[in-house]
Motif scaffolding. Structure first.
Motif, PDB file in Angstrom:
ATOM      1  N   GLY A   1       0.825  -1.212   0.000  1.00  0.00           N
ATOM      2  CA  GLY A   1       0.000   0.000   0.000  1.00  0.00           C
ATOM      3  C   GLY A   1       0.853   1.252   0.000  1.00  0.00           C
ATOM      4  N   THR A   2       1.924   1.241   0.810  1.00  0.00           N
ATOM      5  CA  THR A   2       2.812   2.412   0.887  1.00  0.00           C
ATOM      6  C   THR A   2       3.471   2.669  -0.474  1.00  0.00           C
ATOM      7  OG1 THR A   2       3.273   1.834   3.167  1.00  0.00           O
ATOM      8  CG2 THR A   2       4.742   3.440   2.181  1.00  0.00           C
ATOM      9  N   ILE A   3       3.963   1.596  -1.083  1.00  0.00           N
ATOM     10  CA  ILE A   3       4.631   1.759  -2.391  1.00  0.00           C
ATOM     11  C   ILE A   3       3.636   2.288  -3.428  1.00  0.00           C
ATOM     12  CG2 ILE A   3       5.785   0.511  -4.292  1.00  0.00           C
ATOM     13  CD1 ILE A   3       6.895  -1.378  -2.009  1.00  0.00           C
ATOM     14  N   LEU A   4       2.434   1.704  -3.425  1.00  0.00           N
ATOM     15  CA  LEU A   4       1.423   2.146  -4.403  1.00  0.00           C
ATOM     16  C   LEU A   4       0.992   3.594  -4.145  1.00  0.00           C
ATOM     17  CD1 LEU A   4      -0.690  -1.109  -4.617  1.00  0.00           C
ATOM     18  CD2 LEU A   4       0.396   0.005  -6.549  1.00  0.00           C
ATOM     19  N   ALA A   5       0.834   3.950  -2.867  1.00  0.00           N
ATOM     20  CA  ALA A   5       0.433   5.329  -2.526  1.00  0.00           C
ATOM     21  C   ALA A   5       1.523   6.306  -2.965  1.00  0.00           C
ATOM     22  CB  ALA A   5       0.185   5.445  -1.026  1.00  0.00           C
ATOM     23  N   PHE A   6       2.775   5.912  -2.729  1.00  0.00           N
ATOM     24  CA  PHE A   6       3.907   6.748  -3.147  1.00  0.00           C
ATOM     25  C   PHE A   6       3.906   6.913  -4.679  1.00  0.00           C
ATOM     26  CE2 PHE A   6       8.248   7.535  -4.481  1.00  0.00           C
ATOM     27  CZ  PHE A   6       8.687   8.487  -3.579  1.00  0.00           C
ATOM     28  N   GLY A   7       3.743   5.783  -5.373  1.00  0.00           N
ATOM     29  CA  GLY A   7       3.747   5.797  -6.841  1.00  0.00           C
ATOM     30  C   GLY A   7       2.633   6.664  -7.404  1.00  0.00           C
ATOM     31  N   ASN A   8       1.460   6.576  -6.785  1.00  0.00           N
ATOM     32  CA  ASN A   8       0.318   7.375  -7.240  1.00  0.00           C
ATOM     33  C   ASN A   8       0.561   8.870  -7.050  1.00  0.00           C
ATOM     34  OD1 ASN A   8      -2.386   6.180  -8.126  1.00  0.00           O
ATOM     35  ND2 ASN A   8      -1.501   4.670  -6.770  1.00  0.00           N
ATOM     36  N   GLY A   9       1.078   9.230  -5.888  1.00  0.00           N
ATOM     37  CA  GLY A   9       1.392  10.636  -5.608  1.00  0.00           C
ATOM     38  C   GLY A   9       2.444  11.155  -6.568  1.00  0.00           C
ATOM     39  N   TYR A  10       3.426  10.311  -6.841  1.00  0.00           N
ATOM     40  CA  TYR A  10       4.521  10.705  -7.741  1.00  0.00           C
ATOM     41  C   TYR A  10       3.990  10.937  -9.156  1.00  0.00           C
ATOM     42  CZ  TYR A  10       9.227  10.896  -9.707  1.00  0.00           C
ATOM     43  OH  TYR A  10      10.371  11.309 -10.337  1.00  0.00           O
ATOM     44  N   MET A  11       3.086  10.058  -9.575  1.00  0.00           N
ATOM     45  CA  MET A  11       2.474  10.208 -10.901  1.00  0.00           C
ATOM     46  C   MET A  11       1.710  11.525 -10.996  1.00  0.00           C
ATOM     47  SD  MET A  11       1.074   6.899 -12.954  1.00  0.00           S
ATOM     48  CE  MET A  11       0.015   6.261 -11.767  1.00  0.00           C
ATOM     49  N   MET A  12       1.027  11.874  -9.903  1.00  0.00           N
ATOM     50  CA  MET A  12       0.294  13.146  -9.862  1.00  0.00           C
ATOM     51  C   MET A  12       1.267  14.316 -10.012  1.00  0.00           C
ATOM     52  SD  MET A  12      -3.050  13.192  -9.395  1.00  0.00           S
ATOM     53  CE  MET A  12      -3.512  14.604  -8.430  1.00  0.00           C
ATOM     54  N   ASP A  13       2.400  14.218  -9.323  1.00  0.00           N
ATOM     55  CA  ASP A  13       3.406  15.279  -9.399  1.00  0.00           C
ATOM     56  C   ASP A  13       3.950  15.435 -10.814  1.00  0.00           C
ATOM     57  OD1 ASP A  13       3.504  16.409  -6.884  1.00  0.00           O
ATOM     58  OD2 ASP A  13       4.829  14.880  -6.080  1.00  0.00           O
ATOM     59  N   ILE A  14       4.236  14.300 -11.448  1.00  0.00           N
ATOM     60  CA  ILE A  14       4.808  14.336 -12.804  1.00  0.00           C
ATOM     61  C   ILE A  14       3.815  14.945 -13.796  1.00  0.00           C
ATOM     62  CG2 ILE A  14       5.566  12.863 -14.758  1.00  0.00           C
ATOM     63  CD1 ILE A  14       7.661  13.076 -12.578  1.00  0.00           C
ATOM     64  N   LEU A  15       2.564  14.496 -13.716  1.00  0.00           N
ATOM     65  CA  LEU A  15       1.579  14.920 -14.720  1.00  0.00           C
ATOM     66  C   LEU A  15       0.995  16.309 -14.464  1.00  0.00           C
ATOM     67  CD1 LEU A  15      -0.296  11.570 -15.323  1.00  0.00           C
ATOM     68  CD2 LEU A  15       1.404  12.616 -16.783  1.00  0.00           C
ATOM     69  N   SER A  16       1.287  16.879 -13.307  1.00  0.00           N
ATOM     70  CA  SER A  16       0.712  18.206 -13.048  1.00  0.00           C
ATOM     71  C   SER A  16       1.791  19.279 -12.960  1.00  0.00           C
ATOM     72  CB  SER A  16      -0.126  18.180 -11.773  1.00  0.00           C
ATOM     73  OG  SER A  16       0.678  17.819 -10.675  1.00  0.00           O
TER      74      SER A  16
END
Lengths: 163, 275
Positions: free
Chosen positions: A54-69
């Motif tokens: 869950g931690t890895i996925l949550a981190f990955g999701n947040g990171y994706m948000m950062d990249i795309l925004s």
């Protein structure tokens, strides 16, 4: 096998939700009416999955948000990870799966997310948060209204994957 | 693990401090280019492109359907409009002349020695925090690199921020981190056009400058990013700010409904001789 399926399931789901959020439901077109599907997924991860994955996925999701925004790296990654940690620490509470409690959890998570972002931005004087409190409040309501059916949908799929 | 479960607030505070540090680092640096960021951008290309084309087709089919329903009513309406349009022909020819003048200003190929690449906007930012970001369907394979200016036929759109193989991220001029060195077209008064979230403001204009509402703002080419003479917007409000004047600038490009853009293949820092 189930664990592998669960990880693949959540990776695909992350990608689908972020793509939907950046195309059909992009805040560029909908403003505060755009639901934060990524946040709803983070809450679902905290309530449904194990700590490590869950931690890895949550981190990955947040990171994706950062990249795309655009830039401001770390703001979405760490704020969402923080929400994951808080919800995860209380996920044994059975009431979480009841609609009013879930409603409150999603709403408060949205507010927490913005307070977190606001503090980070305040320390960087050359950028500002342009969203008013009323916009954030309304976005919180949109997230809860959209979030509850999305959460139960994720839960249903998750349970099917688990079988 | 137990510690993490027992102290979520402490973890949040640690993450908050970390976020402040990391974000300030990136704001100063303003670069996110690394292979991991690039692969995330690449990963999103096909799904975003797919949704963009599917929604486009749905909209077209729906519009055609609506068109059929309303054809009869519209036929009558169009006949009336046709008469009015004939009267407007003279006005149009006048506008055509004006358009030709603007075209001369805006035709980048006439103004710069740089090549251009046409791209479609396929997605926007998924975050409400920064909405002034769009994803286009051209990337490194088309010769695009970070910092290249992006425009439409109406004027400046923004700047390439992150490049994938087939897609790129564009920071619009209305983004708070965007800044363009600019002139007032009529008086050549200089200033910096910054984004304010949904519009722009031209700061650092000297106090005694002749500037009024309706003045066109164009890029000066002196920031090393944007070519000289590209239209940015129109001044619609002027106010005193410290020892300088500050003008509110409405972007000439309709950034909310951006569909096609032109990437000018001009590397940052390369100022062409004709600029």
């Amino acid at each position: 096998m189930n664990k592998t399926f669960t990880i693949i399931f959540f990776i695909i789901l992350s990608l689908i939700l972020i793509v939907v959020q950046s195309t059909i439901l992009s805040p560029k077109n909908l403003g505060f009416l755009s639901p934060d599907l990524n946040l709803i997924l983070i809450i679902a991860l905290a309530l449904l999955t194990g700590f490590k994955g869950g931690t890895i996925l949550a981190f990955g999701n947040g990171y994706m948000m950062d990249i795309l925004s655009g830039n401001l790296m770390g703001v979405n990654t760490l704020s969402r990870l923080s929400i994951f940690a808080i919800i995860r620490s209380t996920n044994e509470n059975v009431y979480y799966h009841r609609i009013p409690v879930l409603f409150l959890a999603i709403f408060l998570s949205t507010i927490f997310l913005w307070v977190f972002i606001w503090i980070v931005i305040k320390f960087n004087s050359d950028v500002e948060v342009h969203n008013s409190f009323s916009e954030i409040f309304k976005n919180g309501l949109v997230n809860t209204v959209v979030g509850i059916p999305v959460f139960f949908l994720i839960k249903k799929f998750y349970e099917r994957v688990q079988k | 693990m137990g510690f993490l479960r027992r102290h979520p607030i402490l973890i949040s505070i640690i993450l908050l401090i970390l976020a402040i540090q990391v974000s300030s680092l990136y704001i100063n640096d303003k670069q996110v280019e690394n292979p991991f960021s690039r692969s995330i951008l690449n990963l999103n290309y096909y799904p975003q492109k797919f949704i963009h084309s599917v929604t486009g087709r749905i909209v077209t089919v729906w519009e055609n359907y609506i068109d059929l329903i309303d054809t009869k009513k519209e036929n009558l309406k169009l006949r009336l409009e046709n008469q009015k349009l004939r009267q407007k022909t003279i006005e149009i020819s006048e506008v055509k002349l004006q358009n030709e003048r603007l075209r001369k200003l805006l035709q980048f190929k006439e103004y710069t020695t740089h090549k251009t690449v046409t791209a479609n906007v396929i997605a926007g930012s998924p975050s409400l925090l920064r909405t002034e970001v769009v994803i286009i369907d051209k990337g490194a394979e088309s010769g695009i690199t970070e910092g290249m200016p992006v425009a439409s036929y109406d004027g400046i759109v923004g700047r390439i921020h992150l490049v994938g193989d087939k897609n790129s991220e564009v920071i619009l001029i209305t983004d708070p981190l965007s800044a363009v060195d600019a002139y007032i077209h009529r008086t050549r008064a200089r200033g910096i056009v910054k984004g304010t979230g949904n519009s722009c403001v031209m700061d650092y204009i000297e106090n005694n400058t002749d500037i009024s509402n309706g003045d066109k703002v164009i890029s000066s080419g002196k920031d090393g990013f944007f070519p000289k003479g590209v239209l940015i917007g129109t001044v619609d409000n002027i106010e005193q700010k410290g020892g300088f004047l500050s003008a509110h600038v409405s972007p000439n490009v309709e950034l909310k409904s951006l569909e096609e853009v032109l990437v000018i293949l001009k590397k940052p820092g390369n100022i062409a001789f004709n600029e």
